[in-house]
Write a protein that holds these residues in place. Structure first.
Motif, PDB file in Angstrom:
ATOM      1  N   MET A   1     -12.135   0.791   2.162  1.00  0.00           N
ATOM      2  CA  MET A   1     -12.775  -0.653   1.350  1.00  0.00           C
ATOM      3  C   MET A   1     -12.054  -2.101   1.297  1.00  0.00           C
ATOM      4  SD  MET A   1     -12.269  -1.961  -1.597  1.00  0.00           S
ATOM      5  CE  MET A   1     -11.066  -1.034  -2.359  1.00  0.00           C
ATOM      6  N   CYS A   2     -10.760  -1.113   1.036  1.00  0.00           N
ATOM      7  CA  CYS A   2      -9.444  -2.679   1.607  1.00  0.00           C
ATOM      8  C   CYS A   2      -9.678  -3.733   2.236  1.00  0.00           C
ATOM      9  CB  CYS A   2      -8.010  -2.430   0.615  1.00  0.00           C
ATOM     10  SG  CYS A   2      -7.405  -1.141   1.847  1.00  0.00           S
TER      11      CYS A   2
ATOM     12  N   PRO B   1     -10.078   3.612  -4.242  1.00  0.00           N
ATOM     13  CA  PRO B   1     -10.474   4.784  -4.960  1.00  0.00           C
ATOM     14  C   PRO B   1      -9.463   5.645  -5.517  1.00  0.00           C
ATOM     15  CG  PRO B   1     -10.505   4.920  -2.986  1.00  0.00           C
ATOM     16  CD  PRO B   1     -10.454   3.457  -3.114  1.00  0.00           C
TER      17      PRO B   1
ATOM     18  N   CYS C   1      -9.913   5.356   2.973  1.00  0.00           N
ATOM     19  CA  CYS C   1     -11.430   4.644   2.344  1.00  0.00           C
ATOM     20  C   CYS C   1     -11.989   3.646   3.464  1.00  0.00           C
ATOM     21  CB  CYS C   1     -11.889   5.074   1.694  1.00  0.00           C
ATOM     22  SG  CYS C   1     -11.075   3.500   0.360  1.00  0.00           S
TER      23      CYS C   1
ATOM     24  N   SER D   1      -4.453   2.645   5.556  1.00  0.00           N
ATOM     25  CA  SER D   1      -4.590   0.726   5.458  1.00  0.00           C
ATOM     26  C   SER D   1      -2.842  -0.093   5.203  1.00  0.00           C
ATOM     27  CB  SER D   1      -4.810   0.532   3.811  1.00  0.00           C
ATOM     28  OG  SER D   1      -4.144  -0.882   3.527  1.00  0.00           O
TER      29      SER D   1
ATOM     30  N   ILE E   1      -2.975   0.571  -3.456  1.00  0.00           N
ATOM     31  CA  ILE E   1      -2.489  -1.245  -3.453  1.00  0.00           C
ATOM     32  C   ILE E   1      -1.913  -1.421  -5.131  1.00  0.00           C
ATOM     33  CG2 ILE E   1      -3.599  -3.322  -2.809  1.00  0.00           C
ATOM     34  CD1 ILE E   1      -5.985  -2.185  -1.804  1.00  0.00           C
TER      35      ILE E   1
ATOM     36  N   VAL F   1       0.783  -1.301   0.049  1.00  0.00           N
ATOM     37  CA  VAL F   1      -0.174  -0.009  -0.190  1.00  0.00           C
ATOM     38  C   VAL F   1       0.941   1.110  -0.225  1.00  0.00           C
ATOM     39  CG1 VAL F   1      -1.305   1.474   1.265  1.00  0.00           C
ATOM     40  CG2 VAL F   1      -1.719  -1.193   1.279  1.00  0.00           C
TER      41      VAL F   1
HETATM   42  S1  SF4 Z   1      -5.208   1.105  -0.073  1.00  0.00           S
HETATM   43 FE1  SF4 Z   1      -7.046   2.319  -1.053  1.00  0.00          FE
HETATM   44  S2  SF4 Z   1      -9.365   1.112  -0.509  1.00  0.00           S
HETATM   45 FE2  SF4 Z   1      -7.457   0.478   0.803  1.00  0.00          FE
HETATM   46  S3  SF4 Z   1      -8.114   2.098   2.783  1.00  0.00           S
HETATM   47 FE3  SF4 Z   1      -6.342   3.338   1.667  1.00  0.00          FE
HETATM   48  S4  SF4 Z   1      -7.564   4.400  -0.179  1.00  0.00           S
HETATM   49 FE4  SF4 Z   1      -9.089   3.016   1.186  1.00  0.00          FE
END
Ligand code: SF4
Length: 58
Positions: free
Chosen positions: A15-16, A51, A13, A32, A55, A5
């Motif tokens: 999401m992952c 978004p 966010c 993340s 990653i 990451v």
């Molecule tokens: S790596 Fe991407 S999906 Fe995961 S928390 Fe960060 S912005 Fe969101």
């Protein structure tokens, strides 16, 4: 093959983490972090849905 990451891109966010809770977790500054390299398939899916494209699985 490594899941990574980019901390400079992640906007936290979540999401992952929601998609692959065994692979990612939000750290103390809300970004993340990779906690396991075991599930590259899930990480690839997360990479496609991040978004800000933070990653990478390579
Ligand atoms: S790596 Fe991407 S999906 Fe995961 S928390 Fe960060 S912005 Fe969101």
């Amino acid at each position: 093959m490594a899941i990574k990451v980019d901390q400079t891109k992640c906007i936290g966010c979540g999401m992952c983490v929601g998609l692959c809770p065994d692979t990612f977790k939000l750290n103390s500054v809300g970004r993340s972090e990779v906690i396991s390299q075991d599930n590259k398939d899930c990480a690839s899916q997360a990479a496609q849905n991040c978004p800000v494209l933070a990653i990478s699985v390579e």
